[in-house]
Write an enzyme that holds these catalytic residues in place. Structure first.
Site, PDB file in Angstrom:
ATOM      1  N   HIS A 104      -9.068 -25.906  -0.558  1.00 32.52           N
ATOM      2  CA  HIS A 104      -8.708 -24.848   0.384  1.00 32.52           C
ATOM      3  C   HIS A 104      -7.215 -24.892   0.667  1.00 32.52           C
ATOM      4  O   HIS A 104      -6.644 -25.954   0.943  1.00 32.52           O
ATOM      5  CB  HIS A 104      -9.489 -24.993   1.689  1.00 32.52           C
ATOM      6  N   SER A 105      -6.571 -23.731   0.584  1.00 32.14           N
ATOM      7  CA  SER A 105      -5.149 -23.576   0.872  1.00 32.14           C
ATOM      8  C   SER A 105      -4.340 -24.525  -0.016  1.00 32.14           C
ATOM      9  O   SER A 105      -4.430 -24.448  -1.238  1.00 32.14           O
ATOM     10  CB  SER A 105      -4.895 -23.810   2.361  1.00 32.14           C
ATOM     11  N   MET A 106      -3.577 -25.449   0.532  1.00 31.14           N
ATOM     12  CA  MET A 106      -2.846 -26.405  -0.299  1.00 31.14           C
ATOM     13  C   MET A 106      -3.792 -27.116  -1.260  1.00 31.14           C
ATOM     14  O   MET A 106      -3.427 -27.430  -2.395  1.00 31.14           O
ATOM     15  CB  MET A 106      -2.130 -27.425   0.579  1.00 31.14           C
TER      16      MET A 106
END
Length: 276
Positions: A104-106
């Site tokens: 998720h995300s990074m």
């Protein structure tokens, strides 16, 4: 020439106890592994509630970055390359069955880099890569938030959601959280992916429709960036919610992941303790 990949049962048992790995249930009946990589400032605990939704056929593993929770006293990694190399060291002995990566995300950029690092080491590739809440490496817009003041960084966390105001208003908790967030933002904001051959596994792009970083229309526009990173198909799924749509939509997200891993899988219904 890379040596053939052959993890041993003993190595698997040892590596499950690695400080990098969190596992919340026994995996005696597992035939698939789901490896989850957290967002900037996040920890493996973010994925702990997923354990109650996992069928016995799937072993859920969360990656715990240093510098947070029970690893708070450990030195943080210097950059993306060092982080990915350490994660690869930890998961390599655990790839004795088909697996998928979820970031998720990074964490989606870490997952993509991890897939390439494992391939470089001669390990089998993931069955699926799930990229959540972030544009493809090389196309994601980066800033300089890691250089900004605590107040600006706190405001950014409030904008994205996922961190309660009570936590940010507590000076002690805020200092701990902002330390991990600032470090991770430095990694992702200074990250410049090099050229890579495309992966051969399907990539599934997930996002919240109201995500200020990657909303519904932007997600569909930018999904082409992820499609360029694999020779297999790329799929987009937009959920209601903001950058942390995963929390209120947990059951839907997990069900989607399981169906893509293997259509025969269904979510479990175990009761998990309510402790954080």
């Amino acid at each position: 020439m890379t040596a053939p990949f052959s993890p041993s049962a003993g190595a698997r048992a040892a590596r499950v106890d690695s400080p990098w790995i969190r596992r919340w249930s026994e995996a005696t009946a597992s035939r698939l592994t789901l490896i989850c990589l957290p967002h900037a400032g996040g920890s493996a605990t973010f994925y702990r509630p997923w354990a109650a939704l996992m069928p016995p056929e799937v072993e859920l593993l969360g990656i715990q970055y240093p510098g947070r929770e029970d690893r708070i006293g450990e030195p943080a990694t210097a950059g993306m390359g060092e982080l990915v190399s350490a994660v690869a060291d930890a998961v390599l002995p655990l790839l004795d069955r088909p697996y998928a990566l979820f970031g998720h995300s990074m964490g989606s950029a870490v997952a993509w880099e991890l897939a390439h690092e494992l391939d470089r080491r001669g390990a089998p590739g993931p069955r699926r890569l799930f990229a959540s809440g972030r544009a493809a490496p090389g196309t994601a817009v980066t800033g300089q938030l890691h250089r900004q003041s605590d107040d600006i960084l706190s405001a950014e966390l409030g904008r994205l959601g996922g961190t309660s105001r009570e936590v940010l208003d507590d000076p002690g908790l805020r200092a701990v959280i902002l330390g991990a967030v600032r470090h991770d933002y430095r990694i992702i904001e200074t990250y410049r992916p090099g050229p890579r051959p495309p992966l051969t596994c399907p990539i599934h792009v997930l996002t919240g429709g109201a995500d200020p970083e990657l909303g519904e229309e932007r997600c569909r526009d930018r999904a082409r960036g992820w499609a360029d990173l694999t020779t297999a198909r790329t799929e987009i799924r937009v959920f209601p919610g903001d950058h942390f749509y995963l929390t209120p939509r947990r059951r839907e997200v997990v069900a989607t992941v399981l169906r893509r891993m293997d259509p025969s899988l269904t979510t479990g219904a175990r009761t998990w303790p309510s402790t954080p």
